[in-house]
Design a protein around this motif. Structure first.
Motif, mmCIF file in Angstrom:
data_model
loop_
_atom_site.group_PDB
_atom_site.id
_atom_site.type_symbol
_atom_site.label_atom_id
_atom_site.label_comp_id
_atom_site.label_asym_id
_atom_site.label_seq_id
_atom_site.Cartn_x
_atom_site.Cartn_y
_atom_site.Cartn_z
ATOM 1 N N ARG B 17 0.770 -1.245 -0.044
ATOM 2 C CA ARG B 17 -0.116 0.050 0.017
ATOM 3 C C ARG B 17 0.727 1.349 -0.206
ATOM 4 O O ARG B 17 1.986 1.189 0.051
ATOM 5 N N ILE B 18 0.149 2.516 -0.052
ATOM 6 C CA ILE B 18 0.993 3.585 0.038
ATOM 7 C C ILE B 18 1.250 3.974 1.266
ATOM 8 O O ILE B 18 0.321 3.944 2.312
ATOM 9 N N SER B 19 2.506 4.835 1.647
ATOM 10 C CA SER B 19 2.937 5.350 2.816
ATOM 11 C C SER B 19 2.917 6.859 2.761
ATOM 12 O O SER B 19 3.304 7.201 1.460
ATOM 13 N N ILE B 20 2.174 7.520 3.610
ATOM 14 C CA ILE B 20 2.426 9.163 3.633
ATOM 15 C C ILE B 20 2.715 9.588 4.840
ATOM 16 O O ILE B 20 1.985 9.613 5.773
ATOM 17 N N LEU B 21 3.666 10.121 4.783
ATOM 18 C CA LEU B 21 4.238 10.659 5.994
ATOM 19 C C LEU B 21 4.430 12.482 5.547
ATOM 20 O O LEU B 21 4.466 12.868 4.444
ATOM 21 N N ASN B 22 3.847 12.875 6.668
ATOM 22 C CA ASN B 22 3.705 14.325 6.542
ATOM 23 C C ASN B 22 4.469 15.192 7.425
ATOM 24 O O ASN B 22 4.996 14.781 8.553
ATOM 25 N N CYS B 23 4.822 16.517 7.009
ATOM 26 C CA CYS B 23 5.861 17.501 7.656
ATOM 27 C C CYS B 23 4.946 18.643 7.383
ATOM 28 O O CYS B 23 4.736 19.107 6.459
ATOM 29 N N LYS B 71 2.488 25.613 3.770
ATOM 30 C CA LYS B 71 3.701 25.288 4.397
ATOM 31 C C LYS B 71 3.631 23.708 5.056
ATOM 32 O O LYS B 71 3.898 23.357 6.046
ATOM 33 N N HIS B 72 3.560 22.828 3.836
ATOM 34 C CA HIS B 72 3.362 21.336 4.144
ATOM 35 C C HIS B 72 4.129 20.659 3.213
ATOM 36 O O HIS B 72 4.082 20.970 2.050
ATOM 37 N N LEU B 73 4.673 19.440 3.504
ATOM 38 C CA LEU B 73 5.309 18.564 2.794
ATOM 39 C C LEU B 73 4.806 17.148 3.111
ATOM 40 O O LEU B 73 4.740 17.105 4.234
ATOM 41 N N SER B 74 5.017 16.217 2.147
ATOM 42 C CA SER B 74 4.749 14.982 2.352
ATOM 43 C C SER B 74 5.437 13.989 1.420
ATOM 44 O O SER B 74 5.977 14.651 0.319
ATOM 45 N N LEU B 75 5.904 12.911 2.079
ATOM 46 C CA LEU B 75 6.762 11.808 1.407
ATOM 47 C C LEU B 75 5.738 10.700 1.259
ATOM 48 O O LEU B 75 5.109 10.270 2.052
ATOM 49 N N HIS B 76 5.411 10.236 -0.114
ATOM 50 C CA HIS B 76 4.910 9.068 -0.655
ATOM 51 C C HIS B 76 5.769 8.069 -0.897
ATOM 52 O O HIS B 76 6.729 8.312 -1.576
ATOM 53 N N ILE B 77 5.289 6.971 -0.218
ATOM 54 C CA ILE B 77 6.260 5.567 -0.644
ATOM 55 C C ILE B 77 5.245 4.656 -1.093
ATOM 56 O O ILE B 77 4.004 4.348 -0.508
ATOM 57 N N VAL B 78 5.454 4.314 -2.629
ATOM 58 C CA VAL B 78 4.577 3.191 -3.252
ATOM 59 C C VAL B 78 5.286 2.647 -4.139
ATOM 60 O O VAL B 78 5.878 2.935 -5.126
ATOM 61 N N PRO B 79 5.183 1.105 -3.952
ATOM 62 C CA PRO B 79 4.432 0.508 -2.954
ATOM 63 C C PRO B 79 5.340 0.424 -1.652
ATOM 64 O O PRO B 79 6.628 0.406 -1.854
ATOM 65 N N SER B 80 4.918 0.065 -0.629
ATOM 66 C CA SER B 80 5.414 0.011 0.605
ATOM 67 C C SER B 80 5.952 -1.190 0.884
ATOM 68 O O SER B 80 5.254 -2.377 0.688
ATOM 69 N N GLN B 81 7.246 -1.606 1.354
ATOM 70 C CA GLN B 81 7.849 -2.553 1.513
ATOM 71 C C GLN B 81 8.582 -2.958 2.863
ATOM 72 O O GLN B 81 8.797 -1.722 3.739
ATOM 73 N N PRO B 82 8.434 -4.033 3.667
ATOM 74 C CA PRO B 82 8.761 -4.320 4.954
ATOM 75 C C PRO B 82 10.255 -3.518 5.176
ATOM 76 O O PRO B 82 10.435 -3.054 6.351
ATOM 77 N N GLY B 83 10.952 -3.513 4.142
ATOM 78 C CA GLY B 83 12.313 -2.912 4.535
ATOM 79 C C GLY B 83 12.267 -1.359 4.631
ATOM 80 O O GLY B 83 13.230 -0.584 4.776
ATOM 81 N N ASP B 84 10.995 -0.939 4.271
ATOM 82 C CA ASP B 84 10.872 0.705 4.401
ATOM 83 C C ASP B 84 10.717 1.072 5.793
ATOM 84 O O ASP B 84 10.611 2.213 6.331
ATOM 85 N N SER B 85 10.364 -0.070 6.700
ATOM 86 C CA SER B 85 10.072 0.449 8.288
ATOM 87 C C SER B 85 11.543 1.013 8.759
ATOM 88 O O SER B 85 12.568 0.456 8.825
ATOM 89 N N ALA B 86 11.210 2.065 9.348
ATOM 90 C CA ALA B 86 12.369 2.921 9.755
ATOM 91 C C ALA B 86 11.592 4.213 10.580
ATOM 92 O O ALA B 86 10.515 4.454 10.454
ATOM 93 N N VAL B 87 12.542 5.114 11.119
ATOM 94 C CA VAL B 87 12.150 6.411 11.317
ATOM 95 C C VAL B 87 12.377 7.568 10.321
ATOM 96 O O VAL B 87 13.705 7.453 9.658
ATOM 97 N N TYR B 88 11.479 8.318 9.751
ATOM 98 C CA TYR B 88 11.424 9.140 8.786
ATOM 99 C C TYR B 88 11.642 10.734 9.347
ATOM 100 O O TYR B 88 10.549 10.694 10.132
ATOM 101 N N PHE B 89 12.697 11.480 9.082
ATOM 102 C CA PHE B 89 12.767 12.786 9.487
ATOM 103 C C PHE B 89 12.729 13.672 8.467
ATOM 104 O O PHE B 89 13.285 13.479 7.161
#
Lengths: 112, 113
Positions: B17-23, B71-89
């Motif tokens: 699925r898609i991961s959406i991280l916001n900032c 004043k917003h940015l987002s990171l989309h990861i598609v498709p998400s993979q188990p190796g993407d599990s991490a902390v995102y800054f």
């Protein structure tokens, strides 16, 4: 190796003692940053070196903290009279041309 | 005063699925934005960046979107993979005098297999 290295990887010290943390940046990188990451927090800027310019020390939290960079390469972050609130991961990053910073693995400091 | 905010401390997404991280940020002077990924016991590694004059940058599975008016940015990861599990800054550069980077507090992404 070609990456940024830091030593020691872990440091346990007693309150009131001085500690020195070392950073070896990527060869040729002119910029070097120190950050601190406390538990549950983001990366807190501490100090920035760029070539031979005077460092930007605006992030150092107190006068117990100091850093130097010798010969435009290796950097040492010194914390005098450590306090328990100094416990954190201290990260070093170097930067060449471009905006990307390359981080070392960090030094985990625990002050008892 | 937190100039760069990541309001979601954690996020779980199903593999594929898609991961959406916001900032969100407050300083309109930031001229460059970066995303870093951090695995446990390692330093952050650069992932993707975007200049403030752009609104989108794509690199493989990773896309960063910038909405300057919000004043917003987002990171989309598609498709998400188990190796993407991490902390995102997310990080923002302040181009005044020396280049100073302000980091958010991070979002822990867990991709479920």
């Amino acid at each position: 190796g070609a990456g940024v290295s830091q030593s020691p990887s872990n440091k346990v010290t007693e309150k009131g003692k001085d500690v020195e943390l070392r950073c070896d940046p990527i060869s040729g990188h002119t910029a070097l940053y120190w950050y601190r990451q406390s538990l549950g927090q983001g990366l807190e800027f501490l100090i920035y070196f760029q070539g031979n310019s005077a460092p930007d020390k605006s992030g150092l939290p107190s006068d117990r903290f100091s850093a130097e960079r010798t010969g435009g390469s290796v950097s040492t972050l010194t914390i005098q009279r450590t306090q328990q609130e100094d416990s954190a991961v201290y990260l070093c990053a170097s930067q060449g041309v471009g905006e990307t910073q390359y981080f070392g693995p960090g030094t985990r400091l625990l002050v008892l | 005063d937190q100039q760069v905010k990541q309001n979601s401390p954690s996020l779980s997404v199903q593999e594929g699925r898609i991961s959406i991280l916001n900032c969100d940020y407050t300083n309109s002077m930031f001229d460059y934005f970066l995303w870093y990924k951090k695995y446990p016991a390692e330093g952050p590694t650069f992932l993707i960046s975007i200049s403030s004059i752009k609104d989108k940058n794509e690199d493989g599975r990773f896309t960063v979107f910038l909405n300057k008016s919000a004043k917003h940015l987002s990171l989309h990861i598609v498709p998400s993979q188990p190796g993407d599990s991490a902390v995102y800054f997310c990080a923002a550069r302040l181009p005044s005098g020396t280049y100073k980077y302000i980091f958010g507090t991070g979002t822990r992404l867990k991709v479920l297999a």
